[in-house]
Design a protein around this motif. Structure first.
Motif, PDB file in Angstrom:
ATOM      1  N   ASP A 122      54.148  37.370  34.440  1.00  0.00           N
ATOM      2  CA  ASP A 122      52.796  37.641  34.749  1.00  0.00           C
ATOM      3  C   ASP A 122      51.842  38.004  33.817  1.00  0.00           C
ATOM      4  OD1 ASP A 122      53.663  40.232  34.283  1.00  0.00           O
ATOM      5  OD2 ASP A 122      53.562  40.988  36.564  1.00  0.00           O
ATOM      6  N   GLN A 123      52.092  38.022  32.520  1.00  0.00           N
ATOM      7  CA  GLN A 123      51.324  38.591  31.605  1.00  0.00           C
ATOM      8  C   GLN A 123      50.825  37.249  30.660  1.00  0.00           C
ATOM      9  OE1 GLN A 123      53.949  41.224  29.471  1.00  0.00           O
ATOM     10  NE2 GLN A 123      52.714  42.933  30.166  1.00  0.00           N
ATOM     11  N   LEU A 124      51.237  36.180  31.117  1.00  0.00           N
ATOM     12  CA  LEU A 124      50.825  34.827  30.482  1.00  0.00           C
ATOM     13  C   LEU A 124      49.733  34.240  31.120  1.00  0.00           C
ATOM     14  CD1 LEU A 124      54.517  33.337  29.912  1.00  0.00           C
ATOM     15  CD2 LEU A 124      53.158  34.913  28.575  1.00  0.00           C
ATOM     16  N   SER A 125      49.063  33.442  30.213  1.00  0.00           N
ATOM     17  CA  SER A 125      48.143  32.446  30.890  1.00  0.00           C
ATOM     18  C   SER A 125      48.691  31.512  31.713  1.00  0.00           C
ATOM     19  CB  SER A 125      47.170  31.791  29.845  1.00  0.00           C
ATOM     20  OG  SER A 125      47.873  31.056  29.272  1.00  0.00           O
ATOM     21  N   GLY A 126      47.881  30.655  32.395  1.00  0.00           N
ATOM     22  CA  GLY A 126      48.180  29.565  33.359  1.00  0.00           C
ATOM     23  C   GLY A 126      49.038  28.679  32.771  1.00  0.00           C
TER      24      GLY A 126
END
Length: 338
Positions: A126-130
């Protein structure tokens, strides 16, 4: 192969038959509700057909549960585990198979290199970009080396620039891995950009299968022509001289025809020309940066499009309401089945 609710009088898929080649990028293209996602779910094993057979590399699949099939699916939502690290997400399926730690670690590293994110393994999903989440979802799906990878509208959540970048990246991944990709989309440009072949679907049926260029240049009917790219339609009566339009103008054809006809012609194949073979009234001019679209009324039909590339800058002194002539080459016309 058919799929539907028995006794309901509705079939989500009706007499669908197709053969997808090994190691190709195959796209199911069509509007919402046409049956393309249902077909993908049948291949994955999430749904069962009421008749017909699904074979993967010669082996019947319809009686096998999803986890027994040599396929993996990447969904629109990516379905990553947010509480796990990236490496743990990719490793999850490998651990379920009981592989050793060393082999799992090697595979995770290889997958991160494949999707060009070698340094994010310790981050939480959930810390990553789309765009990064999309790549990790692909890495997780590819880690088990499936024979077929199913992708259900998997780029639709990305913004336009990133989506175009990922189109190229997906095609590279397919070529690098040699795995058959079956991709579902309603985006015609996306399908044309990535696919080796495309199946155009409508109302539970496959209308046409072919290469992107074949489908774009030679659509089999009006539905396909209207869905793939921008298309002008001209209707009239076939005569020995050509197509007679409603206002009496006649358009020469390469082959003689008779009776009511519908022709398709792409906007980029038409030219504004003082010596053109058709006349129309200019309704509007739409500037798009790289191109300009001229909207015309031709033979009583509104919205006829001419697309001109702005290779010498925008503008040619025309204004809405002007009478203009256009050149429609006979070679650009396609006679359509209704």
């Amino acid at each position: 192969m058919e799929f539907g609710e028995p006794g309901q009088g509705m079939k989500a898929l009706d007499d669908v038959s197709l053969e997808i080649r090994a190691n190709e990028f195959f796209t199911l293209l069509g509007p919402s509700g046409c049956g393309k996602t249902t077909l993908l779910r049948l291949i994955a094993g999430f749904e069962q057909p009421t008749s017909g057979v699904i074979r993967l590399y010669g082996e019947a699949m319809q009686d096998l549960p999803p986890f027994r099939r040599p396929v993996n699916t990447v969904f629109q939502s990516y379905a990553l585990f947010p509480h796990m690290t990236v490496a743990q997400n990719i490793a999850f399926g490998l651990e379920m198979r009981g592989l050793g730690r060393a082999e799992i670690d090697r595979t995770v590293s290889a997958m991160l290199e494949l999707v060009k994110l070698p340094d994010v393994g310790r981050r939480r999903a959930d810390q990553l970009s789309g765009g990064q989440q999309q790549r990790i979802a692909l890495a997780r799906a590819l880690a088990n080396r499936p024979k077929v990878l199913l992708l259900d509208e998997s780029l639709s959540a990305l913004d336009l620039k990133l989506r175009k970048e990922m189109q190229i990246e997906l095609k590279r991944l397919q070529a690098d891995t040699g795995i058959t990709f079956i991709f579902v989309t309603h985006d015609q440009e996306e399908a044309l950009t990535m696919s080796d072949r495309i199946a155009v679907m409508s109302k539970g049926r496959i209308l046409q299968i072919g290469t992107p260029s074949a489908i774009y240049e030679a659509p089999v009917n009006r539905t396909v022509a209207d869905f793939i790219g921008e298309t002008n339609f001209l209707t009239g009566e076939g005569t020995p001289e050509g197509l007679r339009l409603a206002d009496g103008q006649c358009l020469a054809l390469n082959e003689p025809a008779s009776g009511p006809l519908t022709l398709a012609v792409r906007p980029e194949r038409i030219r504004l020309s003082d010596q053109g073979n058709l006349e129309g009234r200019l309704e509007d001019i739409v500037y798009l940066g790289t191109d300009t679209i001229y909207l015309l009324e031709v033979a009583g039909q509104s919205g006829f499009r001419v697309r001109r590339q702005n290779d010498e800058g925008a503008g040619n002194g025309l204004h809405p309401g002007a009478r203009v002539r256009i050149q429609v080459p006979a070679a650009a016309l396609r006679v359509l089945a209704e």
